[in-house]
Design a protein around this motif. Structure first.
Motif, mmCIF file in Angstrom:
data_model
loop_
_atom_site.group_PDB
_atom_site.id
_atom_site.type_symbol
_atom_site.label_atom_id
_atom_site.label_comp_id
_atom_site.label_asym_id
_atom_site.label_seq_id
_atom_site.Cartn_x
_atom_site.Cartn_y
_atom_site.Cartn_z
ATOM 1 N N SER A 146 43.085 -26.009 3.062
ATOM 2 C CA SER A 146 44.470 -25.638 2.758
ATOM 3 C C SER A 146 44.741 -25.706 1.256
ATOM 4 O O SER A 146 45.424 -24.843 0.698
ATOM 5 C CB SER A 146 45.454 -26.534 3.513
ATOM 6 O OG SER A 146 45.414 -27.864 3.039
ATOM 7 N N THR A 171 42.988 -22.742 -0.358
ATOM 8 C CA THR A 171 43.739 -21.518 -0.072
ATOM 9 C C THR A 171 44.964 -21.414 -0.989
ATOM 10 O O THR A 171 45.289 -20.331 -1.496
ATOM 11 C CB THR A 171 44.170 -21.488 1.407
ATOM 12 O OG1 THR A 171 43.004 -21.517 2.230
ATOM 13 C CG2 THR A 171 44.984 -20.240 1.720
ATOM 14 N N SER A 172 45.642 -22.537 -1.205
ATOM 15 C CA SER A 172 46.795 -22.543 -2.116
ATOM 16 C C SER A 172 46.365 -22.194 -3.535
ATOM 17 O O SER A 172 47.049 -21.440 -4.247
ATOM 18 C CB SER A 172 47.468 -23.913 -2.115
ATOM 19 O OG SER A 172 48.017 -24.211 -0.858
ATOM 20 N N SER A 175 55.501 -25.361 4.227
ATOM 21 C CA SER A 175 54.085 -24.975 4.222
ATOM 22 C C SER A 175 53.321 -25.769 3.172
ATOM 23 O O SER A 175 53.876 -26.201 2.149
ATOM 24 C CB SER A 175 53.942 -23.479 3.930
ATOM 25 O OG SER A 175 54.283 -23.209 2.581
ATOM 26 N N THR A 176 52.028 -25.941 3.420
ATOM 27 C CA THR A 176 51.191 -26.618 2.410
ATOM 28 C C THR A 176 51.112 -25.774 1.139
ATOM 29 O O THR A 176 50.968 -26.315 0.041
ATOM 30 C CB THR A 176 49.778 -26.881 2.953
ATOM 31 O OG1 THR A 176 49.228 -25.667 3.473
ATOM 32 C CG2 THR A 176 49.802 -27.933 4.047
ATOM 33 N N THR A 177 51.231 -24.460 1.276
ATOM 34 C CA THR A 177 51.225 -23.600 0.081
ATOM 35 C C THR A 177 52.394 -23.943 -0.835
ATOM 36 O O THR A 177 52.239 -24.060 -2.052
ATOM 37 C CB THR A 177 51.297 -22.112 0.479
ATOM 38 O OG1 THR A 177 50.239 -21.821 1.387
ATOM 39 C CG2 THR A 177 51.184 -21.212 -0.741
#
Length: 311
Positions: free
Chosen positions: A290, A293-294, A104-106
């Motif tokens: 993204s 959001t992270s 995931s990008t997180t």
């Protein structure tokens, strides 16, 4: 008394390669743990240490030399303790996959933020390009564009076909590199290609869950034939950040930090304040949703355990 380098950590024992090229199985001298190091492992692979050999052939680690740097993450079991992944490294190589399993990008952003906090350059290596369909390949290209634009070195490769491997060798030669990533991203396969004698164990991805069946149970340093070395670490499910104050998180997202100079308030959290240049940049697509959001998920870290677990 001898000086050497920690080249393997098996949990309870450390293997030290001394300056005269001997290997010793070592334990930490009892009181060494009590010197205010809030960590599950006071010493780590890459540390320079002093050891006192014992008659039976083992040794005690009695001192640690000052570290040039280290990479740290939140321990999986105790929330107030950290786990040192490696010390005295030139760069970290985060191995990611678009699918089989998905990174995931997180997770990527949390890793990058931690590396920024400890001033460690990161190479993002997207592996398994031979397995991607057209949609996954387009997503890979979008990720490469995103992270290259932010300012990170990125490579796409396939350990199986050899695509991109020569470029990768060029990035690794002469440097001490920490290898990290989820279980199942092909870290062991990559290691076997780069260091044939490593014989790292590889397993088939669990088809039931499409996640890695964890194979590396300890950290180990491997010398590269071309010069330099790789520090292989156990596969990580999530990346819990450690010792990062809320007001500092934005400093470790390069594009957020750059834009934040335009915020109306110096202590802007980029969540609700009027005149926030960061939220304006997100709305105008100058900062990716993204990444933002992270950033928000890291602000909420104190309230969640989702990303703190590890294998």
């Amino acid at each position: 008394m001898k000086q050497g380098l920690i080249v393997r950590n098996t949990g309870s024992w450390y293997v030290v390669r001394t300056d005269d090229n001997q290997l010793f199985d070592c334990k930490i001298k009892g009181n060494f743990r009590l010197k205010g190091i809030r960590s599950t492992n006071p010493v780590a692979v890459g540390d320079r240490v002093s050891i006192t050999p014992m008659p039976e052939g083992t040794a005690f680690i009695t001192a640690i030399e000052p570290r040039r740097n280290y990479m740290i993450r939140k321990a999986s079991n105790l929330s107030k303790q950290s786990h040192i992944l490696a010390a005295n490294i030139d760069q970290a190589c985060l191995i990611a996959t678009v699918s089989h399993p998905e990174t995931s990008t997180t997770f990527i952003d949390r890793f990058l933020a931690s590396a920024e906090a400890y001033r460690i350059p990161v190479l993002i290596l997207f592996n398994k390009t031979d397995r991607y369909d057209d949609g996954e390949t387009r997503y890979l290209e979008a990720l490469l564009h995103l992270y290259t634009t932010v300012g990170y070195d990125c490579l796409a490769c396939s350990a199986l076909t050899g695509a991109g491997m020569e470029e990768l060798r060029g990035r690794l030669t002469g440097k001490t590199t920490l290898l990290s990533g989820h279980s199942g991203v092909g870290k062991s396969t990559l290691l076997n290609v780069l260091v044939p004698e490593a014989n790292a164990r590889t397993r088939q991805i669990s088809t039931a869950h499409d996640t890695g069946m964890h194979t590396t149970t300890f950290s180990e340093m491997f010398d590269l034939p071309e010069g330099g070395c790789l520090i292989d670490t156990p596969g990580i499910k999530g990346f819990g950040t450690f010792d990062m104050e809320k007001e500092e998180v934005g400093h470790y997202f390069r594009e957020i930090f750059a834009v934040s100079a335009g915020c109306r308030y110096g202590d802007c959290t980029h969540t609700h304040e009027p005149g926030c240049a960061v939220r304006a940049a997100v709305e105008e697509h100058r900062i990716s949703q993204s990444r933002y959001t992270s950033y928000l998920s890291m602000l909420d870290d104190k309230d969640e355990n989702k990303y703190r677990q590890s294998y």
